[in-house]
Design a protein around this motif. Structure first.
Motif, PDB file in Angstrom:
ATOM      1  N   UNK A 156     -23.984 -24.562 -11.190  1.00  0.00           N
ATOM      2  CA  UNK A 156     -23.200 -24.351  -9.958  1.00  0.00           C
ATOM      3  C   UNK A 156     -24.091 -24.264  -8.718  1.00  0.00           C
ATOM      4  N   UNK A 157     -25.097 -25.118  -8.650  1.00  0.00           N
ATOM      5  CA  UNK A 157     -26.012 -25.078  -7.503  1.00  0.00           C
ATOM      6  C   UNK A 157     -25.528 -25.950  -6.344  1.00  0.00           C
ATOM      7  N   UNK A 158     -24.573 -26.841  -6.615  1.00  0.00           N
ATOM      8  CA  UNK A 158     -24.181 -27.848  -5.613  1.00  0.00           C
ATOM      9  C   UNK A 158     -23.897 -27.234  -4.248  1.00  0.00           C
ATOM     10  N   UNK A 164     -18.490 -15.084  -7.862  1.00  0.00           N
ATOM     11  CA  UNK A 164     -17.668 -16.257  -7.535  1.00  0.00           C
ATOM     12  C   UNK A 164     -16.207 -15.839  -7.367  1.00  0.00           C
ATOM     13  N   UNK A 165     -15.771 -14.896  -8.213  1.00  0.00           N
ATOM     14  CA  UNK A 165     -14.408 -14.388  -8.081  1.00  0.00           C
ATOM     15  C   UNK A 165     -14.193 -13.686  -6.747  1.00  0.00           C
ATOM     16  N   UNK A 166     -15.283 -13.153  -6.186  1.00  0.00           N
ATOM     17  CA  UNK A 166     -15.198 -12.500  -4.866  1.00  0.00           C
ATOM     18  C   UNK A 166     -15.358 -13.519  -3.749  1.00  0.00           C
ATOM     19  N   UNK A 167     -15.508 -14.780  -4.099  1.00  0.00           N
ATOM     20  CA  UNK A 167     -15.632 -15.826  -3.091  1.00  0.00           C
ATOM     21  C   UNK A 167     -17.051 -16.102  -2.631  1.00  0.00           C
ATOM     22  N   UNK A 168     -18.018 -15.512  -3.298  1.00  0.00           N
ATOM     23  CA  UNK A 168     -19.415 -15.759  -2.916  1.00  0.00           C
ATOM     24  C   UNK A 168     -19.895 -17.016  -3.645  1.00  0.00           C
ATOM     25  N   UNK A 169     -20.502 -17.922  -2.893  1.00  0.00           N
ATOM     26  CA  UNK A 169     -20.993 -19.160  -3.508  1.00  0.00           C
ATOM     27  C   UNK A 169     -22.373 -18.922  -4.089  1.00  0.00           C
ATOM     28  N   UNK A 170     -22.391 -18.692  -5.382  1.00  0.00           N
ATOM     29  CA  UNK A 170     -23.655 -18.353  -6.035  1.00  0.00           C
ATOM     30  C   UNK A 170     -23.851 -19.215  -7.278  1.00  0.00           C
ATOM     31  N   UNK A 171     -25.075 -19.617  -7.503  1.00  0.00           N
ATOM     32  CA  UNK A 171     -25.405 -20.441  -8.665  1.00  0.00           C
ATOM     33  C   UNK A 171     -26.591 -19.863  -9.420  1.00  0.00           C
ATOM     34  N   UNK A 230     -32.826 -24.168   1.608  1.00  0.00           N
ATOM     35  CA  UNK A 230     -31.395 -24.506   1.663  1.00  0.00           C
ATOM     36  C   UNK A 230     -30.455 -23.320   1.503  1.00  0.00           C
ATOM     37  N   UNK A 231     -30.948 -22.190   1.014  1.00  0.00           N
ATOM     38  CA  UNK A 231     -30.030 -21.103   0.647  1.00  0.00           C
ATOM     39  C   UNK A 231     -30.274 -19.825   1.467  1.00  0.00           C
ATOM     40  N   UNK A 232     -29.284 -18.927   1.386  1.00  0.00           N
ATOM     41  CA  UNK A 232     -29.382 -17.656   2.130  1.00  0.00           C
ATOM     42  C   UNK A 232     -30.184 -16.607   1.384  1.00  0.00           C
ATOM     43  N   UNK A 233     -30.302 -16.800   0.075  1.00  0.00           N
ATOM     44  CA  UNK A 233     -31.051 -15.791  -0.674  1.00  0.00           C
ATOM     45  C   UNK A 233     -31.312 -16.217  -2.109  1.00  0.00           C
ATOM     46  N   UNK A 234     -32.421 -15.737  -2.638  1.00  0.00           N
ATOM     47  CA  UNK A 234     -32.756 -15.962  -4.047  1.00  0.00           C
ATOM     48  C   UNK A 234     -32.850 -14.598  -4.728  1.00  0.00           C
ATOM     49  N   UNK A 235     -32.138 -14.444  -5.841  1.00  0.00           N
ATOM     50  CA  UNK A 235     -32.082 -13.173  -6.561  1.00  0.00           C
ATOM     51  C   UNK A 235     -32.844 -13.354  -7.875  1.00  0.00           C
ATOM     52  N   UNK A 236     -33.768 -12.463  -8.149  1.00  0.00           N
ATOM     53  CA  UNK A 236     -34.588 -12.638  -9.352  1.00  0.00           C
ATOM     54  C   UNK A 236     -34.499 -11.400 -10.258  1.00  0.00           C
ATOM     55  N   UNK A 237     -33.521 -11.386 -11.173  1.00  0.00           N
ATOM     56  CA  UNK A 237     -33.462 -10.283 -12.129  1.00  0.00           C
ATOM     57  C   UNK A 237     -34.412 -10.533 -13.287  1.00  0.00           C
TER      58      UNK A 237
END
Lengths: 177, 386
Positions: B279-281, B305-312, B333-340
């Motif tokens: 879902x990166x598109x 995604x259910x909350x409407x946030x476009x996340x891949x 290209x993105x607003x943020x990168x999350x690294x768990x």
């Protein structure tokens, strides 16, 4: 089919993880669904707290950890005391009534079977887990009887297969008092 | 009569844990030598190999410790075998010295680390992902490494085959960075027929023994490797060596040798790196993760995604070499990168480095002994959205 989460709990040596393995194998291979089995255990080989977590679903399981179990099987008082709190509201509780005493305010849909005693009658206390597997199929149908029998056959030593299947059938046929 | 070729594949559908699946993948890849020392949560790999190797005519040795285990698989590789060892954190530390020997002697083999909580003896029976930087930098000196991170028992099987292929292709040790949850988790594993997977061949000498140079690179930077006992004289040393393999203690030989073992990876990163994009598109926020943490993240992504946030999700199947260029482009290209990740912040440093400040990078640390809750990752996604 929705995702079904099962926690099996007791102490090391009761065959808790084997139960999880057989349920998972029955679902994944013989019912052709998907299943994951994860386990928690301490450094003790026998006697320590033990829990096996199984998820069964028709779809691919991306999140392999329990969120809130739909089914809780407890085979020791300590396990009941520890894991009861996680059970989903309206969840199903299966327990050995010779080993577990429910609290007075228990609200779960609970079903009991003297699995350990039935196993003793069959000559081997160690097959109480198979009795409980039979009871699980009877109450929940989370896996089919045929799949469970095939999974048992593929998981226990051949010389003890008949005994294990007999224990399974006793659980399946048990009428709760 | 042993049908060694057929026996390497346990063809069928199995309900199998990641450790056993890793061992089965190794056998499928043609592994015939395992040396190791038991350690939770990697012991099942050794057990499985001990049980199965005789059926393919292979050898299992329980060594006195992990230092010897690593040495034994290097020796077996020079004798022509595809070899493997498996361990967890404490053993991985002991193997670091001879991992370096494997890298400098360009010896193909596979080292599996089923990560548990550390440092030191730590949490033997529970999960960690805190050996990721050790995988990259744990042995002294300059080198590049290849490390793969499976997210399921099926992928343990598949990546074990891949690890042997890469080790032969690039003539070097390859790491499989598993974790306790993946190692002990049972799931469906499909093992194909033996005929579908051909063991990746050793790059044998194409010249007669008197012209053979064990460290003379071919046009692609990789040298041919002779099998000991077949008439090719080789000198195998941990000292800086020339193309003949003889010690040469000067800066010119050092430059040639180190540059080659580094460049053979750096020039081939595109062929080596495997990523999974989900879902990166149209994603504004991307979770970058690996192993069990990447699986955990999938529930958080679904909730977001259910909350409407476009996340891949960007899942690192190859963690080393790190996909620098890819992450650099993604960051722009993105607003943020999350690294768990189940450590106090390791791969997140690579993501930060490659982002060049073009986006916010939020690490979601977990000290180990358990997994992230989906909420921990979801909170970070929400923060990035603001």
């Amino acid at each position: 089919m929705e995702r079904t989460e099962i926690r099996i709990s007791g102490f090391g040596g009761q065959g808790i993880v084997l139960m999880g393995y057989i349920i998972g194998k029955a679902a994944a291979i013989y019912d052709n669904k998907n299943a994951t089995l994860t386990q928690s255990y301490g450094p003790e080989a026998r006697g320590g707290a033990c829990s096996a977590q199984v998820i069964v679903a028709a779809e691919k399981i991306s999140y392999p950890i329990l969120v809130a179990p739909d089914i809780l099987i407890t085979m020791s008082q300590a396990a009941y005391n520890t894991y009861r709190v996680g059970l989903k509201p309206n969840g199903i509780l299966l327990y050995d009534n010779m080993l577990v005493k429910l609290t007075a305010d228990e609200t779960a849909k609970s079903f009991n079977i003297p699995a350990k005693n039935i196993a003793k009658d069959l000559g081997r206390q160690i097959i109480a887990n198979m009795v409980m597997l039979g009871f699980l199929v009877k109450i929940t149908a989370v896996v089919s009887q045929q799949a469970m029998e095939q999974a048992i056959a593929a998981s226990v030593p051949p010389e003890f297969l008949d005994l294990n299947l007999e224990a399974f059938k006793r659980g399946l046929a048990y009428q709760q008092a | 009569m042993l049908d060694r070729n057929k026996n390497r594949a346990l063809t069928g559908v199995h309900f199998m844990n990641g450790d056993c699946a890793c061992a089965e993948g190794a056998l499928m890849a043609g592994c015939t030598f395992f040396a190791g020392y038991p350690i939770t949560p990697a012991t099942e790999i050794a057990e499985r190999m001990a049980q199965r190797l005789p059926s393919v005519g292979g050898i299992f040795i329980q060594m006195e410790d992990e230092i010897a285990s690593m040495n034994a698989i290097l020796g077996a590789a020079w004798a022509g075998a595809k070899s493997m060892t498996a361990t967890s954190g404490p053993g991985f530390s002991l193997m670091m010295e001879n991992l370096g020997l494997g890298l400098v002697t360009e010896t193909p083999c596979v080292l599996v680390d089923v990560q548990r909580g550390g440092p030191s003896t730590g949490l033997p029976t529970s999960v960690g992902q805190a050996d990721m930087m050790q995988a990259r930098w744990g042995s002294h000196g300059d080198y590049e490494i290849i490390a793969l991170a499976p997210e399921s028992p099926q992928e343990c099987f598949d990546l074990a085959i891949k690890a042997f292929e890469l080790s032969e292709k690039y003539r070097m040790p390859v790491l499989i960075m598993m974790d306790e949850v993946i190692g002990h988790m049972n799931e469906k594993v499909i093992i194909p027929e033996a005929s579908t997977v051909k063991p990746y061949p050793r790059r044998l000498p194409t010249v007669p023994p008197d012209q053979y140079l064990p460290y003379h690179p071919g046009t692609d930077g990789i040298a041919e490797m002779a099998i000991a006992g077949q008439g090719y004289a080789v000198h195998v040393t941990g000292l800086t060596h020339n193309e003949k393999g003889y010690p040469e203690i000067n800066s010119r030989a050092q430059a040639e040798m180190v540059q080659r073992i580094v460049q053979k990876i750096r020039l081939n990163t595109k062929q080596i790196i495997m990523l999974e994009e989900d879902q990166l598109e149209n994603a504004e926020i991307v979770v970058v993760s690996y192993g069990i943490s990447a699986r955990i993240a999938q529930l958080s992504i679904q909730q977001a995604r259910n909350e409407g946030i476009k996340v891949g999700l960007l899942r690192l199947i190859t963690v080393w070499p790190f996909p620098e260029e890819y992450v650099q482009n993604l960051a722009a290209k993105v607003k943020g990168l999350i690294v768990p990740e189940i450590n106090m912040g390791q791969m997140v440093r690579e993501v930060e480095r490659c982002s060049h400040g073009k986006t916010q990078v939020i690490g979601v640390s977990h000290p180990g002994g358990g997994l992230h809750t989906p909420e921990m990752i979801l909170d970070a996604i929400r923060r990035a959205k603001e």
